[in-house]
Design a protein around this motif. Structure first.
Motif, PDB file in Angstrom:
ATOM      1  N   VAL A  59      32.602  30.568  35.969  1.00  0.00           N
ATOM      2  CA  VAL A  59      32.204  31.966  36.052  1.00  0.00           C
ATOM      3  C   VAL A  59      32.792  32.718  34.864  1.00  0.00           C
ATOM      4  O   VAL A  59      33.840  32.349  34.351  1.00  0.00           O
ATOM      5  CB  VAL A  59      32.684  32.649  37.359  1.00  0.00           C
ATOM      6  CG1 VAL A  59      31.981  32.101  38.572  1.00  0.00           C
ATOM      7  CG2 VAL A  59      34.203  32.532  37.529  1.00  0.00           C
ATOM      8  N   LEU A  60      32.097  33.791  34.457  1.00  0.00           N
ATOM      9  CA  LEU A  60      32.600  34.670  33.416  1.00  0.00           C
ATOM     10  C   LEU A  60      33.684  35.564  34.017  1.00  0.00           C
ATOM     11  O   LEU A  60      33.496  36.150  35.080  1.00  0.00           O
ATOM     12  CB  LEU A  60      31.465  35.541  32.873  1.00  0.00           C
ATOM     13  CG  LEU A  60      31.821  36.396  31.653  1.00  0.00           C
ATOM     14  CD1 LEU A  60      31.716  35.560  30.390  1.00  0.00           C
ATOM     15  CD2 LEU A  60      30.916  37.613  31.574  1.00  0.00           C
ATOM     16  N   LEU A  61      34.810  35.657  33.318  1.00  0.00           N
ATOM     17  CA  LEU A  61      35.926  36.456  33.814  1.00  0.00           C
ATOM     18  C   LEU A  61      35.747  37.903  33.331  1.00  0.00           C
ATOM     19  O   LEU A  61      36.291  38.321  32.315  1.00  0.00           O
ATOM     20  CB  LEU A  61      37.250  35.878  33.333  1.00  0.00           C
ATOM     21  CG  LEU A  61      37.437  34.383  33.650  1.00  0.00           C
ATOM     22  CD1 LEU A  61      38.788  33.898  33.165  1.00  0.00           C
ATOM     23  CD2 LEU A  61      37.262  34.124  35.141  1.00  0.00           C
ATOM     24  N   LEU A 150      25.743  36.156  40.242  1.00  0.00           N
ATOM     25  CA  LEU A 150      26.397  35.380  41.292  1.00  0.00           C
ATOM     26  C   LEU A 150      27.892  35.656  41.236  1.00  0.00           C
ATOM     27  O   LEU A 150      28.447  35.843  40.158  1.00  0.00           O
ATOM     28  CB  LEU A 150      26.163  33.878  41.095  1.00  0.00           C
ATOM     29  CG  LEU A 150      24.733  33.375  40.904  1.00  0.00           C
ATOM     30  CD1 LEU A 150      24.737  31.868  40.678  1.00  0.00           C
ATOM     31  CD2 LEU A 150      23.862  33.735  42.100  1.00  0.00           C
ATOM     32  N   PHE A 151      28.533  35.653  42.386  1.00  0.00           N
ATOM     33  CA  PHE A 151      29.981  35.816  42.429  1.00  0.00           C
ATOM     34  C   PHE A 151      30.625  34.565  42.993  1.00  0.00           C
ATOM     35  O   PHE A 151      30.168  34.019  43.995  1.00  0.00           O
ATOM     36  CB  PHE A 151      30.379  37.021  43.289  1.00  0.00           C
ATOM     37  CG  PHE A 151      30.091  38.336  42.644  1.00  0.00           C
ATOM     38  CD1 PHE A 151      30.928  38.849  41.666  1.00  0.00           C
ATOM     39  CD2 PHE A 151      28.969  39.064  42.996  1.00  0.00           C
ATOM     40  CE1 PHE A 151      30.659  40.061  41.057  1.00  0.00           C
ATOM     41  CE2 PHE A 151      28.691  40.278  42.402  1.00  0.00           C
ATOM     42  CZ  PHE A 151      29.541  40.778  41.421  1.00  0.00           C
ATOM     43  N   GLY A 152      31.703  34.133  42.312  1.00  0.00           N
ATOM     44  CA  GLY A 152      32.493  33.035  42.814  1.00  0.00           C
ATOM     45  C   GLY A 152      33.735  33.567  43.493  1.00  0.00           C
ATOM     46  O   GLY A 152      34.171  34.694  43.228  1.00  0.00           O
ATOM     47  N   GLY A 153      34.318  32.766  44.385  1.00  0.00           N
ATOM     48  CA  GLY A 153      35.541  33.183  45.059  1.00  0.00           C
ATOM     49  C   GLY A 153      35.675  32.497  46.398  1.00  0.00           C
ATOM     50  O   GLY A 153      34.739  31.840  46.874  1.00  0.00           O
ATOM     51  N   PHE A 154      36.830  32.694  47.004  1.00  0.00           N
ATOM     52  CA  PHE A 154      37.115  32.044  48.281  1.00  0.00           C
ATOM     53  C   PHE A 154      37.549  33.034  49.359  1.00  0.00           C
ATOM     54  O   PHE A 154      37.364  32.784  50.544  1.00  0.00           O
ATOM     55  CB  PHE A 154      38.212  30.985  48.101  1.00  0.00           C
ATOM     56  CG  PHE A 154      37.865  29.925  47.094  1.00  0.00           C
ATOM     57  CD1 PHE A 154      37.049  28.862  47.443  1.00  0.00           C
ATOM     58  CD2 PHE A 154      38.329  30.005  45.792  1.00  0.00           C
ATOM     59  CE1 PHE A 154      36.708  27.891  46.514  1.00  0.00           C
ATOM     60  CE2 PHE A 154      38.008  29.030  44.858  1.00  0.00           C
ATOM     61  CZ  PHE A 154      37.188  27.975  45.217  1.00  0.00           C
ATOM     62  N   GLN A 155      38.158  34.151  48.957  1.00  0.00           N
ATOM     63  CA  GLN A 155      38.633  35.128  49.914  1.00  0.00           C
ATOM     64  C   GLN A 155      37.497  36.071  50.339  1.00  0.00           C
ATOM     65  O   GLN A 155      36.564  36.318  49.579  1.00  0.00           O
ATOM     66  CB  GLN A 155      39.784  35.931  49.311  1.00  0.00           C
ATOM     67  CG  GLN A 155      40.985  35.099  48.904  1.00  0.00           C
ATOM     68  CD  GLN A 155      41.556  34.310  50.068  1.00  0.00           C
ATOM     69  OE1 GLN A 155      41.656  34.816  51.188  1.00  0.00           O
ATOM     70  NE2 GLN A 155      41.921  33.056  49.813  1.00  0.00           N
TER      71      GLN A 155
END
Length: 279
Positions: A59-61, A150-155
């Motif tokens: 993902v782009l930061l 699109l968004f990445g993440g876990f929380q």
């Protein structure tokens, strides 16, 4: 297909082979304090060498970047590729990246939300700042309202952004626990009364080829994840056989994933052809 690679120039070979094969998307990771190519610049080059595959940041930061400039870069790339850009975004977890960019790691989530509000406004042709007299910033993206995000993440807070600002969820998780993340994204989507369903993209680490190719991929992956203290665990999850890859793609499909990104850490471009045979 997502590529983590040592020599940026070799990406052209990967891209052309992927474009000629059965793949739908070519993705690149983003880090600042690392030897990876800058993804928006690299994807612009790769888009010019291809005609069919989408180009994706994974993902782009975004918090490391100036908001208005990022909006302009993304709109430009989306426009010039005819809508082939997929903008995968995340906040980044490396202290060194934030120190090098002069950004505050502690406020990265809030900053991303603020950035999305601005970028969505700019991509819709509105002024940057009516109060300050700063007008619209073009060009207009190919896709109305901006490129697919699109968004990445876990929380939960990270996954909620999918429904608040995005078009879909990017999950770098094994099928054994990805299903719960998918369900969370869909739940937020309904809570925000969004139409349809979020696009779900899964990611899995793979390497196919002779033993030296796989060993090299494992070594590169281990070096990348050393900072987490879980490098051995991450490397152990890499899929290295056609059967493992097929079974994992099937598992993600059964969970409702729309696309599976095969993340390659090895530098051997022949992996593209081997993976094409698998999928």
């Amino acid at each position: 297909m997502n590529v983590g690679i040592g020599d940026p120039a070799a990406l052209l070979t990967w891209a052309r082979r992927a474009d000629a094969g059965p793949f739908t998307t070519l993705g690149l990771l983003d880090r600042l304090v690392h030897d990876n190519p800058e993804p928006l610049v690299a994807l612009a080059v790769l888009a010019g060498a291809t005609s069919r595959v989408r180009v994706q940041t994974e993902v782009l930061l975004a918090p490391l970047r100036d908001t208005a400039l990022l909006a302009k870069q993304a709109a430009t790339l989306d426009r010039m590729t005819g809508g082939r850009l997929v903008l995968g975004l995340g906040v980044g977890g490396r202290d060194d990246d934030h120190r090098a960019s002069g950004t505050d790691r502690r406020t990265r989530g809030r900053r991303l939300d603020e950035q999305m509000a601005v970028m969505r406004r700019l991509w819709s042709g509105e002024a940057y700042d009516d109060a300050g007299g700063v007008g619209p910033i073009g060009p207009a993206p190919a896709r109305p309202g901006g490129p697919e995000v699109l968004f990445g993440g876990f929380q939960p807070a990270a996954i909620e952004r999918v429904a608040r600002w995005g078009d879909g969820f990017l999950a770098a998780a094994a099928p054994s626990w990805a299903g719960g993340l998918f369900d969370t994204a869909r739940r937020f989507w309904k809570e925000y009364d969004r139409a349809g369903e979020p696009r779900i993209v899964a990611q899995v680490n793979v390497a196919l080829g002779p033993e030296d190719v796989i060993d090299d991929a494992r070594s590169r992956m281990h070096a990348y994840y050393t900072f987490t203290g879980m490098a051995d665990r991450m490397v152990s999850g890499m899929l290295t056989t056609p059967t493992q890859i097929r079974e994992t793609i099937t598992a993600f499909t059964d969970l409702g994933a729309d696309e599976v990104m095969l993340y390659c850490y090895g530098i051997d471009p022949d992996q593209v052809d081997r993976l094409a045979d698998v999928v």
